[in-house]
Design an enzyme around this catalytic site. Structure first.
Site, short mmCIF file in Angstrom:
data_model
loop_
_atom_site.label_atom_id
_atom_site.label_comp_id
_atom_site.label_asym_id
_atom_site.label_seq_id
_atom_site.Cartn_x
_atom_site.Cartn_y
_atom_site.Cartn_z
N GLY A 36 -111.66 -11.07 -44.35
CA GLY A 36 -110.50 -10.59 -43.59
C GLY A 36 -110.92 -9.56 -42.55
N HIS A 37 -111.71 -8.58 -42.99
CA HIS A 37 -112.22 -7.57 -42.05
C HIS A 37 -113.09 -8.23 -40.98
CE1 HIS A 37 -111.93 -5.07 -45.88
NE2 HIS A 37 -111.15 -4.40 -45.06
P1 AMP Z 1 -108.60 -1.85 -45.21
O1 AMP Z 1 -110.09 -1.69 -45.22
O2 AMP Z 1 -108.08 -2.53 -46.43
O3 AMP Z 1 -107.87 -0.59 -44.84
O4 AMP Z 1 -108.29 -2.88 -44.04
C1 AMP Z 1 -108.80 -2.72 -42.75
C2 AMP Z 1 -108.14 -3.71 -41.83
O5 AMP Z 1 -108.43 -5.03 -42.28
C3 AMP Z 1 -106.61 -3.57 -41.79
O6 AMP Z 1 -106.17 -3.77 -40.45
C4 AMP Z 1 -106.17 -4.69 -42.68
O7 AMP Z 1 -104.87 -5.18 -42.39
C5 AMP Z 1 -107.21 -5.75 -42.38
N1 AMP Z 1 -107.26 -6.73 -43.47
C6 AMP Z 1 -107.39 -6.49 -44.80
N2 AMP Z 1 -107.34 -7.64 -45.50
C7 AMP Z 1 -107.15 -8.63 -44.60
C8 AMP Z 1 -107.00 -10.04 -44.70
N3 AMP Z 1 -107.02 -10.67 -45.87
N4 AMP Z 1 -106.83 -10.75 -43.55
C9 AMP Z 1 -106.80 -10.12 -42.35
N5 AMP Z 1 -106.94 -8.79 -42.18
C10 AMP Z 1 -107.11 -8.05 -43.29
#
Ligand code: AMP
Length: 278
Positions: A36-37
């Site tokens: 996702g990231h």
């Molecule tokens: P985090 O590290 O969880 O704070 O996420 C960092 C970024 O990655 C944020 O913009 C999240 O929305 C995005 N993100 C996390 N999981 C996913 C996913 N499964 N698909 C797309 N973007 C994601």
């Protein structure tokens, strides 16, 4: 690949690139990276001359009883994944440099921050808006990439960037899922095999509601009830149908909406959503 640890050094790097006429795409993360990231990073690299990612587990968005201390930290693997995605610089500040003694300034985004996740995590969006502002001030990006997975967070950041004249394009990217439908999340690492299986009911219920939407169902109550029934194996925090920009609840689907869920699955609090545009 450069790893940069202070706001001053980060800003100096970005000013150097800007003097060369380069555009910067930015992806803020808390590390423990997954596909996702990486999808956000690829978009940042493709849509700009340079891609920058940040890795910072932000203490101000966790309440004292939440998982800040045990949030997964996998820095070496993260650096490898950023490099493979084509990122040129990682901004990885320390907690002390971000929030030194005497730190007193917070960004609050009203309305769109209310409801949904803020009901059980009232501190959360103030922490997110504050840290993203600080990261933006260090990285000075032209565009910043956020995942629809955190739909309310994305709406908050868009509102904040507009309201505070930040001059940064906020780009929302689709949710990346495991092959069986589970939305990828750093917190999926907390799930044992049985909870991992139970967690599938979030996406399964949302996909079922999506079919109902496609078949013409417009009532929030009917859609929410169907999703709730599909999630009986987990501890539901919320199931809500909201306007996609304002994040305010709607009774009927008459504009772009987000059907959003949050649930406790064993030790993990998971969120997921679908967006529906008429
Ligand atoms: P985090 O590290 O969880 O704070 O996420 C960092 C970024 O990655 C944020 O913009 C999240 O929305 C995005 N993100 C996390 N999981 C996913 C996913 N499964 N698909 C797309 N973007 C994601």
């Amino acid at each position: 690949m450069e790893i940069i640890e202070t706001a001053e050094a980060m800003r100096a790097w970005s000013f150097r690139q800007k003097r060369l006429g380069k555009t910067i795409g930015f992806v803020p993360t808390m590390g423990a990276l997954h596909e996702g990231h990486i999808s956000l990073m690829r978009a940042a690299v493709q849509g700009n001359d340079l891609g920058v990612a940040s890795i910072f587990v932000n203490p101000t968005q966790f309440a004292p009883n939440e998982d800040f201390s045990k949030y997964p930290r996998t820095f070496e693997g993260d650096v490898r994944m950023c490099t493979e995605a084509g990122i040129q610089a990682i901004y990885a500040p320390t907690g002390d440099s971000m929030y030194p003694a005497g730190y007193s300034t917070y960004v609050t985004v009203e309305n769109v921050s209310e409801g949904l996740c803020s009901r059980t995590r009232p501190h959360f969006f103030r922490g997110v808006a504050t840290v993203v502002t600080k990261l933006f001030n260090a990285v000075l990006p032209d565009r910043a990439y956020f995942g629809q997975k955190d739909a309310q967070q994305c709406a908050v950041i868009k509102r904040m960037a507009r309201d505070l004249d930040m001059g940064i394009d906020i780009i929302e990217m689709p949710i990346i899922r495991e092959p069986d439908g589970l939305a990828m999340s750093s917190r999926n690492r907390y799930l044992g095999p049985e909870d991992r299986q139970r967690a599938l009911c979030l996406s399964r219920s949302l996909f079922q509601a999506e079919k109902m939407l496609q078949a013409g169902e417009r009532s929030a109550a009917v859609l929410i009830q169907a999703v709730r029934e599909g999630m009986d194996a987990v501890n539901i925090d919320y199931v809500e149908l909201v306007d996609a920009d304002s994040m305010q609840p709607v009774d009927r689907v008459e504009q772009p909406v987000v059907l959003a869920v949050a649930a406790l699955v064993g030790p993990a609090r998971l969120i997921d959503n679908i967006k529906y545009i008429l």
